[in-house]
Design an enzyme around this catalytic site. Structure first.
Site, PDB file in Angstrom:
ATOM      1  N   TYR A   1     -43.849  -4.851 -69.903  1.00 26.30           N
ATOM      2  CA  TYR A   1     -44.833  -5.466 -70.799  1.00 26.30           C
ATOM      3  C   TYR A   1     -46.043  -5.990 -70.026  1.00 26.30           C
ATOM      4  CZ  TYR A   1     -42.282  -5.472 -75.237  1.00 26.30           C
ATOM      5  OH  TYR A   1     -41.667  -5.122 -76.412  1.00 26.30           O
TER       6      TYR A   1
ATOM      7  N   LYS B   1     -30.687  -0.330 -66.040  1.00 25.45           N
ATOM      8  CA  LYS B   1     -30.452   1.108 -65.831  1.00 25.45           C
ATOM      9  C   LYS B   1     -30.483   1.351 -64.329  1.00 25.45           C
ATOM     10  CE  LYS B   1     -30.786   4.487 -68.270  1.00 25.45           C
ATOM     11  NZ  LYS B   1     -29.740   5.469 -68.694  1.00 25.45           N
TER      12      LYS B   1
ATOM     13  N   ASP C   1     -28.316   1.939 -72.132  1.00 26.75           N
ATOM     14  CA  ASP C   1     -27.992   2.898 -73.201  1.00 26.75           C
ATOM     15  C   ASP C   1     -26.561   2.675 -73.691  1.00 26.75           C
ATOM     16  OD1 ASP C   1     -27.083   3.766 -70.708  1.00 26.75           O
ATOM     17  OD2 ASP C   1     -27.444   5.901 -71.107  1.00 26.75           O
TER      18      ASP C   1
ATOM     19  N   ASP D   1     -36.098  -6.137 -75.969  1.00 24.65           N
ATOM     20  CA  ASP D   1     -36.806  -5.873 -77.223  1.00 24.65           C
ATOM     21  C   ASP D   1     -35.977  -4.916 -78.082  1.00 24.65           C
ATOM     22  OD1 ASP D   1     -39.024  -5.886 -79.043  1.00 24.65           O
ATOM     23  OD2 ASP D   1     -39.587  -3.911 -78.257  1.00 24.65           O
TER      24      ASP D   1
ATOM     25  N   ASP E   1     -33.363  -5.906 -81.606  1.00 20.85           N
ATOM     26  CA  ASP E   1     -33.515  -5.320 -82.946  1.00 20.85           C
ATOM     27  C   ASP E   1     -32.182  -4.741 -83.402  1.00 20.85           C
ATOM     28  OD1 ASP E   1     -36.273  -5.849 -83.063  1.00 20.85           O
ATOM     29  OD2 ASP E   1     -36.695  -3.914 -84.005  1.00 20.85           O
TER      30      ASP E   1
HETATM   31  C1  IPM Z   1     -40.704  -8.799 -80.549  1.00 23.27           C
HETATM   32  C2  IPM Z   1     -41.800  -7.910 -81.045  1.00 23.27           C
HETATM   33  C3  IPM Z   1     -42.959  -7.959 -80.056  1.00 23.27           C
HETATM   34  C4  IPM Z   1     -42.475  -7.385 -78.735  1.00 23.27           C
HETATM   35  C5  IPM Z   1     -44.260  -7.258 -80.532  1.00 23.27           C
HETATM   36  C6  IPM Z   1     -44.739  -7.785 -81.866  1.00 23.27           C
HETATM   37  C7  IPM Z   1     -45.344  -7.363 -79.500  1.00 23.27           C
HETATM   38  O1  IPM Z   1     -41.319  -6.630 -81.252  1.00 23.27           O
HETATM   39  O2  IPM Z   1     -40.944 -10.004 -80.361  1.00 23.27           O
HETATM   40  O3  IPM Z   1     -39.599  -8.307 -80.350  1.00 23.27           O
HETATM   41  O4  IPM Z   1     -42.511  -6.163 -78.530  1.00 23.27           O
HETATM   42  O5  IPM Z   1     -42.051  -8.175 -77.903  1.00 23.27           O
HETATM   43 MG    MG Z   2     -39.240  -6.400 -80.959  1.00 25.57          MG
END
Ligand code: IPM
Ligand code: MG
Length: 371
Positions: free
Chosen positions: A143, A194, A227, A251, A255
């Site tokens: 990032y 990884k 993975d 990230d 999710d």
């Molecule tokens: C998160 C989001 C952010 C990220 C985006 C909105 C920049 O997906 O906080 O997980 O990628 O970190």
């Molecule tokens: Mg995210």
């Protein structure tokens, strides 16, 4: 009324505005019935800041945020900003806050509330009772690390590149937070990288192993490739306690973990900096893991619960208000138990409500719990 709890509110874009407005109702309830006051400053961030000020994060906003005890964040982004140059995109505002405030430790707890077991796309026995913590490194890796960019090659075509880079010190400081969290929970830390492909992963594993040997008493450390971890999270998520991983893997995996709980609309997060030795305070920002969801924005459809749970994390981690944090979390649980559901967690036999209805249900639960 003045208070020594200085909080900046940054609703941002899309459903960020709605869930923050809902959160303010919870904040007002605490002020009214629990005498818990906050000194609140509000500003724009992301696309809303671009619209108002021509930049996704004004210098003044950043400076104000730096002086706060905590920042409460909504969400940023929207299709109307897709064509903006990279540096002006809404997400840059969020990333600048994380980087400038040095919020390197991102705590993303994934818990399944009993009434929501059926809302998960996974089998009930796989997710019921789930309580895991994903600890994501938030200020390094792909990032932020240099070099990064898009350059033109001699033949006129281009190359786009990012760097995944971690130093010993960066890995150690997130590793320490991981050991700390694991010690307060079930004592299990899984380090995810990884190292079979990436040099940064080899170092990550090496440093975690050494740190654990030196400071990891009481904690069992495991290692997993990212993975495989994604696969294991959907196969048998309850094998995990705390997962510590880099910015990009964190990230993705968070999710994935969010969906175990039924919806991205349920997952809160805390982003913490280092503790100041002199004051004992640490910079902190709290935000739901979900995004600005432009497709449902402005229609009273958004689930405000991840925002409320982020606020509860703020009470716990920034203001040491464990009892009030528990109260908010219990109210969320009770609102769900009452059968009220936003669309994202709707289930047969439940009553579908909007952002307002869900907020009312939480406030009603607060009233009941506080009786
Ligand atoms: C998160 C989001 C952010 C990220 C985006 C909105 C920049 O997906 O906080 O997980 O990628 O970190
Ligand atoms: Mg995210």
């Amino acid at each position: 009324m003045g208070s020594n709890r200085k909080v900046m509110i940054l609703p941002g874009d899309g459903i960020g505005k709605e869930v923050m407005a809902a959160n303010i109702k919870v904040i007002d309830w605490l002020a009214k019935y629990r005498s818990l006051d906050f000194d609140i400053t509000e500003d724009e961030v992301g696309g809303a800041a671009y619209d108002a000020y021509g930049t996704p994060l004004k210098d003044e906003t950043l400076a104000d945020a730096m002086g706060m005890d905590a920042v409460l964040f909504g969400a940023v982004g929207g299709p109307q900003y897709d064509e903006l140059p990279f540096e002006l995109k809404p997400e840059r505002g969020l990333l600048a806050l994380r980087k400038e405030m040095e919020l390197f430790a991102n705590l993303r707890p994934a818990m399944v509330f009993p009434p929501l077991v059926e809302a998960s796309t996974l089998k009930p026995e796989v997710v019921s009772g789930l309580d895991i913590m994903i600890l994501r490194e938030l200020t390094g890796g792909s990032y932020f690390a240099e070099p990064r960019g898009i350059e033109t090659l001699p033949d006129g075509s281009k190359k786009g590149f990012d760097t995944n880079l971690y130093t010993t010190a960066e890995i150690e400081r997130i590793g320490r937070v991981g050991l700390d969290l694991a010690r307060k929970r079930d004592g299990k830390l899984m380090s995810v990288e990884k190292s079979n492909v990436m040099h940064s992963g080899v170092l990550w594993k090496e440093v975690m192993t050494a740190l654990h040997a030196a400071e990891g008493e009481g904690v069992t450390l495991g290692h997993m490739f990212a993975d495989n971890c994604a696969m294991q999270l959907v196969r048998n998520p309850k094998q995990f306690d705390v997962i510590v991983t880099d910015n990009l893997f964190g990230d993705l995996l968070s999710d994935c973990a969010a969906m175990l709980t039924g919806s991205l609309g349920m997952l809160p997060s805390a982003s913490l900096g280092a503790t100041d030795d002199a004051t004992g305070m640490r910079k902190a920002m709290y935000e739901p893991v979900h995004g600005s969801a432009p497709d449902i924005a402005g229609q009273n459809l958004a689930n405000p619960l991840a925002q409320f749970l982020s606020f509860a994390m703020m009470l716990r981690y920034s203001f040491d208000q464990g009892a009030e944090a528990d109260l908010v979390e219990q109210a969320v649980s009770q609102a769900l138990a009452s059968g009220k559901r936003t669309g994202d967690i709707m289930a047969p036999g439940c009553e579908q409500v909007g952002t307002d209805g869900m907020t009312d249900a939480v406030i009603a639960a607060l009233n009941e719990l506080a009786r």
